[in-house]
Design a protein around this motif. Sequence first.
Motif, PDB file in Angstrom:
ATOM      1  N   VAL A  76     -54.960 -67.600  51.225  1.00 61.10           N
ATOM      2  CA  VAL A  76     -54.073 -67.297  52.345  1.00 61.10           C
ATOM      3  C   VAL A  76     -54.620 -67.891  53.643  1.00 61.10           C
ATOM      4  O   VAL A  76     -53.878 -68.516  54.405  1.00 61.10           O
ATOM      5  N   TYR A  77     -55.915 -67.727  53.911  1.00 59.33           N
ATOM      6  CA  TYR A  77     -56.500 -68.263  55.141  1.00 59.33           C
ATOM      7  C   TYR A  77     -56.493 -69.786  55.152  1.00 59.33           C
ATOM      8  O   TYR A  77     -56.227 -70.393  56.186  1.00 59.33           O
ATOM      9  N   LEU A  78     -56.788 -70.396  54.026  1.00 63.48           N
ATOM     10  CA  LEU A  78     -56.760 -71.859  53.964  1.00 63.48           C
ATOM     11  C   LEU A  78     -55.345 -72.375  54.182  1.00 63.48           C
ATOM     12  O   LEU A  78     -55.124 -73.324  54.937  1.00 63.48           O
ATOM     13  N   PHE A  79     -54.368 -71.728  53.554  1.00 64.05           N
ATOM     14  CA  PHE A  79     -52.970 -72.119  53.752  1.00 64.05           C
ATOM     15  C   PHE A  79     -52.593 -71.988  55.228  1.00 64.05           C
ATOM     16  O   PHE A  79     -51.930 -72.865  55.787  1.00 64.05           O
ATOM     17  N   ASP A  80     -53.016 -70.893  55.867  1.00 62.45           N
ATOM     18  CA  ASP A  80     -52.714 -70.693  57.279  1.00 62.45           C
ATOM     19  C   ASP A  80     -53.314 -71.809  58.137  1.00 62.45           C
ATOM     20  O   ASP A  80     -52.666 -72.305  59.053  1.00 62.45           O
ATOM     21  N   GLY A  81     -54.551 -72.213  57.816  1.00 65.78           N
ATOM     22  CA  GLY A  81     -55.195 -73.285  58.567  1.00 65.78           C
ATOM     23  C   GLY A  81     -54.495 -74.625  58.389  1.00 65.78           C
ATOM     24  O   GLY A  81     -54.287 -75.363  59.351  1.00 65.78           O
TER      25      GLY A  81
END
Length: 144
Positions: A76-81
């Motif tokens: 989720v965090y990587l996708f957000d970045g």
Amino acid sequence: MTLVQKLAFAYAFLFFGVVAIGYIPAFNDASGNLFGLFSLQWYDDLLHAFSGVWALAAAFISHRQAVFYFKLFGSVYLFDGVLGLITGSGCLDAGIFINGFRSLNDIEFPARFFANLPHLVIGGFAVYVGFWLSKRIYDHFATA
């Protein structure tokens, strides 16, 4: 305790630190932006605190829960970045829904890159831990 659980503890302290430094004036500019780049709101602090609590709970519960944390959280965090880098708006703060795609005239690429770098690094490392490192650690842990 496995290395993955220890890394989950480290992530918990990292996120608690992120919340804390947001309230230290030396790290904020005159506009209230952290390091002059990040405009953090109460919901950002809540998200970071939740990420830290989840990491801490996963670390205490088990290796398996810590792996699950890194897989889901990291993805989720990587996708957000990546989304923030490409569009100028992230998903975790609902920016993509509120602001839509932002042009490079609105947010120039260097600012876009550095604003999303924390989520790219933190999320990318979490994906690495959850999907690759955890398999090596578990194999070693199970055979030891």
